[in-house]
Design a protein around this motif. Structure first.
Motif, PDB file in Angstrom:
ATOM      1  N   ASN A   1      42.803  29.638  38.398  1.00 46.17           N
ATOM      2  CA  ASN A   1      44.020  30.358  38.772  1.00 46.17           C
ATOM      3  C   ASN A   1      44.175  31.633  37.965  1.00 46.17           C
ATOM      4  OD1 ASN A   1      44.573  28.330  40.569  1.00 46.17           O
ATOM      5  ND2 ASN A   1      46.167  27.362  39.336  1.00 46.17           N
TER       6      ASN A   1
ATOM      7  N   LEU B   1      41.762  34.101  39.304  1.00 45.28           N
ATOM      8  CA  LEU B   1      42.248  34.590  40.595  1.00 45.28           C
ATOM      9  C   LEU B   1      43.340  35.640  40.410  1.00 45.28           C
ATOM     10  CD1 LEU B   1      42.280  34.402  43.686  1.00 45.28           C
ATOM     11  CD2 LEU B   1      43.883  32.492  43.484  1.00 45.28           C
ATOM     12  N   ILE B   2      44.254  35.392  39.491  1.00 49.84           N
ATOM     13  CA  ILE B   2      45.326  36.359  39.236  1.00 49.84           C
ATOM     14  C   ILE B   2      44.742  37.667  38.709  1.00 49.84           C
ATOM     15  CG2 ILE B   2      47.336  36.846  37.780  1.00 49.84           C
ATOM     16  CD1 ILE B   2      47.977  33.837  37.940  1.00 49.84           C
TER      17      ILE B   2
ATOM     18  N   CYS C   1      43.286  39.554  41.565  1.00 52.12           N
ATOM     19  CA  CYS C   1      44.357  40.173  42.355  1.00 52.12           C
ATOM     20  C   CYS C   1      44.840  41.460  41.692  1.00 52.12           C
ATOM     21  CB  CYS C   1      45.520  39.194  42.526  1.00 52.12           C
ATOM     22  SG  CYS C   1      45.109  37.772  43.556  1.00 52.12           S
TER      23      CYS C   1
ATOM     24  N   GLU D   1      39.652  31.304  47.989  1.00 52.24           N
ATOM     25  CA  GLU D   1      40.236  32.397  47.200  1.00 52.24           C
ATOM     26  C   GLU D   1      40.262  33.709  47.979  1.00 52.24           C
ATOM     27  OE1 GLU D   1      39.227  31.364  42.599  1.00 52.24           O
ATOM     28  OE2 GLU D   1      37.513  31.624  43.931  1.00 52.24           O
TER      29      GLU D   1
ATOM     30  N   TYR E   1      43.602  34.476  49.474  1.00 48.00           N
ATOM     31  CA  TYR E   1      44.546  35.022  48.501  1.00 48.00           C
ATOM     32  C   TYR E   1      44.275  36.501  48.260  1.00 48.00           C
ATOM     33  CZ  TYR E   1      46.356  30.417  47.226  1.00 48.00           C
ATOM     34  OH  TYR E   1      46.981  29.200  47.242  1.00 48.00           O
ATOM     35  N   LEU E   2      43.018  36.850  48.070  1.00 43.58           N
ATOM     36  CA  LEU E   2      42.659  38.239  47.760  1.00 43.58           C
ATOM     37  C   LEU E   2      42.950  39.166  48.939  1.00 43.58           C
ATOM     38  CD1 LEU E   2      39.295  37.519  45.913  1.00 43.58           C
ATOM     39  CD2 LEU E   2      41.460  38.213  44.867  1.00 43.58           C
TER      40      LEU E   2
ATOM     41  N   CYS F   1      46.673  39.617  49.201  1.00 39.75           N
ATOM     42  CA  CYS F   1      47.101  40.525  48.135  1.00 39.75           C
ATOM     43  C   CYS F   1      46.753  41.972  48.473  1.00 39.75           C
ATOM     44  CB  CYS F   1      46.441  40.127  46.815  1.00 39.75           C
ATOM     45  SG  CYS F   1      47.103  38.609  46.107  1.00 39.75           S
TER      46      CYS F   1
ATOM     47  N   CYS G   1      50.343  36.013  42.730  1.00 40.48           N
ATOM     48  CA  CYS G   1      49.174  36.857  43.035  1.00 40.48           C
ATOM     49  C   CYS G   1      49.578  38.094  43.838  1.00 40.48           C
ATOM     50  CB  CYS G   1      48.132  36.048  43.809  1.00 40.48           C
ATOM     51  SG  CYS G   1      47.249  34.830  42.823  1.00 40.48           S
TER      52      CYS G   1
END
Length: 557
Positions: free
Chosen positions: A21, A24-25, A28, A157, A160-161, A164, A199
């Motif tokens: 995580n 991942l942040i 982002c 992931e 998420y990206l 974002c 994110c």
């Protein structure tokens, strides 16, 4: 001993998940940086392209006209060439982002990033009535997809990206970080979790910070907006409701004609290069004689805020802007409808305000008032994303005194769109773009009405199976319905119904998507944003409801 080992393993898995995580942040954050640079540069170049366009469309002589038409045709041929190599760069890009998130398509991120950037500059720079905001969302999403591949992250992931990146695109182009966050959740992802929210906020905020260094920190609209004070409240209430009706009708017309003209343009039996060349000649003529309706229209709105224009002239500009936007979008050139929607909404508000001022003697401050409300309301009517519309206009104007009126107008407009059963325009464009892939889903939805009584039959069958015919069940053994949301990258995401391992006495009867139920069969796909409709008895529901919700929402590695 066994329990200690089990706890240790859980701690290790938890630590691994938390490390992922954190990574991942950070990624982002990187997406936000590069999206800010790319979208900020894209916006800046488009502003400079106005000078290029005016050079070929002003102070005309015969040689300059010939040169101008030739240059415009060459621009069109270049755009069509890029479209033939990378078809996914067409239009706004928002349906493509939705297609990636639902696994309908995969991005060729580098080639599409370059051609979307260049193609958008050529198309909008040539005066097409298209916005930079949709392409900015697409550019940000392509950055997210590229970071995923370069960093060799998982497909889970990537969602998420990409989300974002979409958020960062809106944030940069409008200088509206909060609107970027809400748009990506409300319109793109249609689901959120604490991790996704943080994110998206990191990417949006970072992108906005970077783009401010390129474009400056001023708000999109530089005008002193003031709420009308000397008008009775009952008058404001009445004219506001009527205005929402007008906006809803014109919003429906926007969606209808956009899809209609796109359909008939595709039916023209000519080579794509020839069609684009003919259109670019039209674009040159429009740029020469009707320059006000070219480009996204940001300057047109600012001009209308503080300028007195004849009512007939405003109506002509509104009609021309409306249909020229439809024609431009039908060409599939890289450009969006986001800003043109706001412009049409503002012009509709201008016309409405002028009518109230001239024919009903309402003070002229009502004109700008309805221009501002018109942008948010029109966005709500067409896109069906009221929270984004409210937040976007607040950030674009920097005036939070309009918060309550924006909420009222967008809510009333949303209610009217519900009554008229209007579909969000980006969802319609998404369905058109990926029609072949989702043909089976559409056929399944058409069968729903033939099976409307199936749930009742299943419930009766269940009662007979559980208790026997004629036996009255205890209160605790009542048949109940569970509604289990499916989160992104959860245990239930991207699975078929037959692949779910559920406890006994649980029966999935339908999969709900955007408020519409699809009868559950073994091969029915389940995706994030769906809801599982499950029937069972009261005791089983009480025992497993919490576990099912956790399995439906918890992110798995």
């Amino acid at each position: 001993m066994a329990k200690d080992i089990l706890h240790e393993l859980r701690d290790i898995n938890s630590l691994k998940s938390r490390r992922n995580n954190v990574v991942l942040i950070f990624l982002c954050f990187v997406v936000g940086i590069f999206s800010g640079i790319i979208v900020g540069s894209y916006t800046l170049i488009l502003k400079k392209m106005t000078i290029f366009r005016e050079f070929f469309t002003t102070n005309l002589g015969f040689p300059k006209i010939i040169i101008g038409i030739t240059v415009f045709i060459l621009l069109g041929l270049a755009i069509q060439f890029m479209l033939s190599k990378y078809p996914l760069i067409s239009g706004s890009g928002i349906p493509q982002v939705s297609g990636l998130l639902t696994k309908k398509v995969k991005f060729k991120w580098l080639g599409e990033l370059i051609t979307k950037f260049v193609g958008g500059i050529l198309a909008i720079g040539a005066g097409m009535s298209m916005g930079r905001e949709g392409p900015s969302v697409h550019l940000g999403a392509l950055v997210g997809s590229g970071i995923k591949k370069l960093a060799r992250r998982s497909e889970a992931e990537e969602k998420y990206l990409v989300t974002c990146g979409a958020s960062a695109g809106i944030s940069s182009t409008f200088n509206a970080p909060l609107a970027g966050v809400i748009f990506s959740l409300e319109e793109i992802h249609k689901f959120f979790s604490p991790l996704l929210l943080i994110c998206v906020m990191v990417a949006s905020g970072t992108s906005n910070f970077v783009s401010r260094m390129i474009l400056g920190s001023h708000t999109s609209f530089q005008y002193n907006f003031i709420l009308p004070k000397d008008i009775p409240y009952y008058v404001i209430a009445l004219v506001t409701v009527v205005f929402c009706i007008v906006i809803t009708i014109t919003g429906r017309a926007f969606s209808y004609f956009l899809l209609l003209i796109q359909k008939y343009y595709r039916k023209i039996n000519l080579n794509n290069y020839v069609k684009m060349s003919i259109f670019m000649v039209i674009a040159y003529i429009v740029a020469v004689f009707f320059s006000d309706i070219t480009g996204g229209g940001h300057e047109l709105i600012e001009e209308m805020f503080g300028k007195n224009v004849m009512l007939k002239t405003i109506i002509v500009i509104l009609i021309l802007k409306f249909f020229y936007t439809m024609l431009c979008y039908a060409t599939s050139a890289p450009g969006g409808i986001f800003l043109p929607m706001l412009v049409i909404g503002a012009l509709t508000g201008k016309v409405y305000g002028e009518v109230l001022n001239h024919y009903f003697s309402i003070p002229n401050e009502i004109i700008v008032h309805f221009m501002l409300l018109g942008m948010a309301a029109y966005f709500t009517a067409v896109v069906r994303a009221p929270i984004t519309g409210i937040t976007l206009i607040l950030e674009m104007t920097g005036n939070f005194s309009y918060l309550y009126m924006l909420i009222v107008v967008c809510t009333i407009t949303y209610i009217f769109t519900e009554l008229l059963k209007m579909e969000p325009i980006y969802e319609r464009l998404y369905l058109n773009m990926f029609q072949k892939q989702i043909l089976e889903e559409n056929e399944e939805n058409e069968k729903i009405q033939k099976h409307v009584k199936r749930l009742e039959i299943l419930e009766k069958w269940w009662k007979n199976k559980k208790f026997g015919i004629g036996v009255r069940p205890d209160v605790k053994d009542k048949i109940v319905t569970l509604l289990i949301p499916v989160g992104a990258n959860s245990e239930f995401d991207n699975k078929l119904v037959k692949d779910l391992k559920l406890p006994e006495n649980l029966l999935i009867v339908s999969v709900r998507k955007s408020g519409k139920d699809t009868i559950a069969r073994g091969d029915t796909p389940i995706q994030s944003g769906n809801q599982l409709v499950i029937i069972t008895d009261y005791e089983t529901a009480r025992k497993y409801a919490g576990e099912l919700r956790e399995r439906g929402m918890k992110i798995i590695e």
